[in-house]
Design a protein around this motif. Structure first.
Motif, short mmCIF file in Angstrom:
data_model
loop_
_atom_site.label_atom_id
_atom_site.label_comp_id
_atom_site.label_asym_id
_atom_site.label_seq_id
_atom_site.Cartn_x
_atom_site.Cartn_y
_atom_site.Cartn_z
N UNK A 39 6.12 3.35 13.98
CA UNK A 39 5.74 4.47 13.13
C UNK A 39 4.53 4.11 12.28
N UNK A 40 3.80 5.14 11.92
CA UNK A 40 2.65 4.92 11.06
C UNK A 40 1.86 6.19 11.00
N UNK A 208 15.47 -0.06 16.87
CA UNK A 208 14.77 -0.79 15.82
C UNK A 208 13.41 -0.12 15.62
N UNK A 209 12.96 -0.08 14.38
CA UNK A 209 11.65 0.51 14.13
C UNK A 209 10.78 -0.44 13.32
N UNK A 210 9.51 -0.14 13.37
CA UNK A 210 8.54 -0.91 12.61
C UNK A 210 7.58 0.11 12.01
N UNK A 211 7.21 -0.11 10.78
CA UNK A 211 6.26 0.81 10.15
C UNK A 211 4.93 0.09 9.96
N UNK A 212 3.90 0.74 10.45
CA UNK A 212 2.56 0.18 10.41
C UNK A 212 1.76 0.95 9.37
N UNK A 213 1.02 0.22 8.55
CA UNK A 213 0.20 0.87 7.53
C UNK A 213 -1.14 0.16 7.52
N UNK A 214 -2.21 0.90 7.85
CA UNK A 214 -3.56 0.33 7.86
C UNK A 214 -3.60 -1.01 8.60
N UNK A 304 12.61 9.05 6.21
CA UNK A 304 11.42 9.45 5.46
C UNK A 304 11.34 8.71 4.13
N UNK A 305 12.50 8.53 3.51
CA UNK A 305 12.50 7.77 2.25
C UNK A 305 12.10 6.32 2.51
N UNK A 306 12.58 5.81 3.64
CA UNK A 306 12.19 4.45 4.01
C UNK A 306 10.67 4.39 4.13
N UNK A 312 4.23 4.44 0.41
CA UNK A 312 3.77 5.23 -0.72
C UNK A 312 3.44 6.67 -0.37
N UNK A 313 3.67 7.07 0.88
CA UNK A 313 3.45 8.47 1.20
C UNK A 313 4.36 8.89 2.34
#
Ligand SMILES: Nc1ncnc2c1ncn2[C@@H]1O[C@H](COP(=O)(O)OP(=O)(O)OP(=O)(O)O)[C@@H](O)[C@H]1O
Ligand SMILES: [Mg+2]
Lengths: 326, 254
Positions: A39-40, A208-214, A304-306, A312-313
């Motif tokens: 996700x990202x 399993x998920x991973x969140x990517x940011x920039x 979504x809260x995660x 931060x968004x």
């Protein structure tokens, strides 16, 4: 367990232009038989990661392995193992749907009769039998998406990369694709690496998920673990006037036991344990601060809260974002 | 090897199937050279014997029309390739284990086939409007084979540009580049009547030798040396354009 991972990336870096890093040290490992959700928000580097892992793009630095094979040195062997549907369906207007799938099968070295039979079945699965003999030029967007997905599965790959597989599909088609992914995973042990804009999709499919940011990984775990890690309730206050959001946030910050406060344009999300006990107090304090309250909801944390906590968004505005769905 | 051969076979089949589905793209490649052929013959036929010392100007021009038509179909190939790149279909092909070389080879084979078809049509029309063919049926076969080889050789230009730029406008250059090549050759008259500078340029232009070999078959009969030079010219063009294509392929596809 202990077997080699199906997909492995170590410190991937990609600079498209000098100094601008689309990926900034992405490491990940996906076990065989896992459904992995990536996700990202837009531009965070999801597609870049997929293009690198599927041998289309060379990383600036770092390495990757697919089923133990090096993505740079053994690219040809990697391609045999994987099926890929990129974000933009890459199709050819002049072929018919059937022709495209059959050609795809031949390019994976499948023999004539086997391809023809399997393509018939595949067209059924993605619900395109009726359109099979039409030129792809005449397909709707959703039909193209489904054909593209089918083309990723023609050679029955062990590992499948899907870049936003259900974006642009109607709910029925989306449900159909989800079921098929689940079935392939359950019955044939196919590993999936999928990116999505839909948290609902990640929640439903991904183990399993991973969140990517920039270009960096900011969170990782099973959806349940990530939600549990927040270990709080979320009280979401929809503020009646945009100008009062700041005041509402100030009030929330002052609450005893508050863990975190996140604000959007029209709402404040307050993370605190024992949310139900705090609601009455929150309402009273907001009233004293003359903040008009449009609605107030109490929920267990969602994905979504995660996401909001990690980045931060919010990820995006879609049907899965309703906060109060838990 | 086996892999390359089968992948080339299937991709060639696709390329030819798509050519058949777009007659509106293929037909102009035949009609435009025929139009030029008619107008040039119309303009110069009467003065050609005295002015250029050419006995049969129709026979002198038929090879020009053939070469022009073949350069046309070969250039279309680059445009088709760039369309695949733009649509993302090329990426889909790259994601398969298809040997990279098959992506280019299949286009070359398909272009050779298309080139033999269009050049046959032009030759038949040429014969119908009064061109001789001194080398007979065997000569016709050699002419068409030569055009097949030239088609593959010339398509390398458009393919190289497409692979390198991925830009449809740039891909149009394939055919635009051909016109100076043609005008700086002996397309309109034998080089004996040229100004010295043009004669010099024409002598370095492979198209001059290609045309000379073809004209020898049409106007004179069998001339081993002229034919040898013609095939060598095609080989030269092919070596150059396909070298560029392989370089561009390596830059685009890992
Ligand atoms: N070919 C390219 N040349 C230059 N920059 C690029 C290129 N492709 C992607 N980028 C940049 O790299 C970053 C990551 O892009 P990427 O496509 O991987 O994001 P994404 O997470 O897939 O986004 P989305 O959700 O919009 O699909 C972005 O800043 C993008 O502008
Ligand atoms: Mg993307």
């Amino acid at each position: 367990m202990g077997a080699m991972p199906a997909i492995e990336a170590v410190a991937l870096v990609k600079e498209y232009e000098r100094g601008v890093r689309a990926l900034d040290g992405v490491s990940l490992s996906v076990e065989a038989g896992e459904i992995f959700g990536f996700l990202g928000q837009n531009g965070s580097g999801k597609s870049t990661t997929i293009r690198i892992l599927t041998t289309l793009l060379a990383p600036t630095a770092g390495s990757g392995r697919i089923g133990g094979l090096d993505i740079r040195r053994e690219a040809g062997a990697v391609r045999e193992k994987i099926g890929v549907a990129l974000q933009e369906a890459g199709l050819d207007d002049l072929q018919t749907g059937r022709e495209l799938l059959v050609l795809q099968g031949h390019l994976y070295g499948m023999s004539g009769g086997a391809v023809e039979r399997w393509v018939v079945e595949l067209l059924q699965i993605v619900d395109l039998e009726d359109a099979a003999e039409r030129p792809i030029r005449t397909y709707s967007g959703g039909m193209k998406r489904r054909l593209d997905l089918a083309s990723a599965l023609v050679h029955a790959p062990e590992i499948v990369f899907l870049d936003e597989p259900t974006t642009g599909l109607d709910p029925i088609a989306r449900e159909g694709i989800w079921r098929y992914i689940e079935r392939l995973n359950r019955e044939d042990g196919v590993t999936f690496f999928l990116t999505t804009q839909y948290l609902e999709e990640a929640d439903r499919l991904a183990q399993r998920i991973m969140i990517l940011e920039a270009g960096r990984i900011v969170a990782e775990g099973s959806p349940e673990a990530l939600k549990a890690a927040i270990a709080t309730d979320v009280v979401t206050v929809q503020v009646g006037e945009a100008s009062a959001v700041g005041r509402a946030a100030d009030v929330a910050q002052g609450l005893a036991g508050v863990e975190d406060v996140r604000r959007t344009d029209t709402a404040v999300a307050i993370y605190l344990p024992e949310g139900s006990a705090a609601v009455a107090r929150i309402v009273r304090l907001l009233d004293e601060a003359q903040v008009p309250v449009a609605s107030i909801t109490l929920a267990r944390p969602t994905l979504d809260d995660v996401f909001l906590r990690a980045t931060g968004h919010h990820l995006a505005v879609d049907e899965g974002l309703d906060g109060a769905t838990a | 090897m086996m892999r390359t051969a089968t992948a080339t076979y299937w991709l060639t089949k696709r390329a030819l199937r798509e050519a058949l589905r777009q007659p509106e793209v293929e037909l102009p490649q035949i009609l435009i050279p025929l139009f030029f052929l008619a107008t040039i013959i119309g303009a110069a036929n009467q003065i050609a014997p005295q002015a250029f010392g050419v006995s049969n100007y129709t026979g002198f021009q038929v090879p020009v029309a053939m070469v022009q038509a073949v350069a046309g179909v070969a250039s279309v190939s680059g445009i088709v390739m760039v369309t695949d790149i733009e649509r993302g279909y090329f990426d889909k092909l790259l994601l398969t284990p298809t040997p990279r070389i098959a992506l280019v080879l299949s286009r070359l084979v398909a272009d050779a086939v298309r080139a033999t078809v269009v050049s046959t049509v032009i030759l038949v029309v040429g014969l119908a409007i009064g061109s001789p063919l001194e080398a007979g049926v065997g000569g016709a076969v050699i002419l068409v084979l030569l055009m097949g080889a030239f088609g593959a050789a010339y398509s390398g230009i458009g393919l190289a540009i497409s692979l390198r730029t991925g830009n449809p406008q740039a891909a149009q250059l394939g055919i635009l580049i051909f016109f100076p090549l043609l005008f700086l050759s002996t397309a309109f008259a034998p080089k004996e009547v040229f100004e010295p500078w043009l004669e010099t340029v024409a002598e370095f232009n492979p198209v001059t030798y290609l045309l000379a070999g073809m004209r020898s078959l049409v106007l004179e009969g069998w001339d081993g040396a002229d034919l040898g030079y013609a095939f060598a010219a095609v080989g030269g063009i092919g070596g150059f354009s396909l070298g560029l294509t392989m370089l561009a392929l390596r830059l685009r596809a890992r």
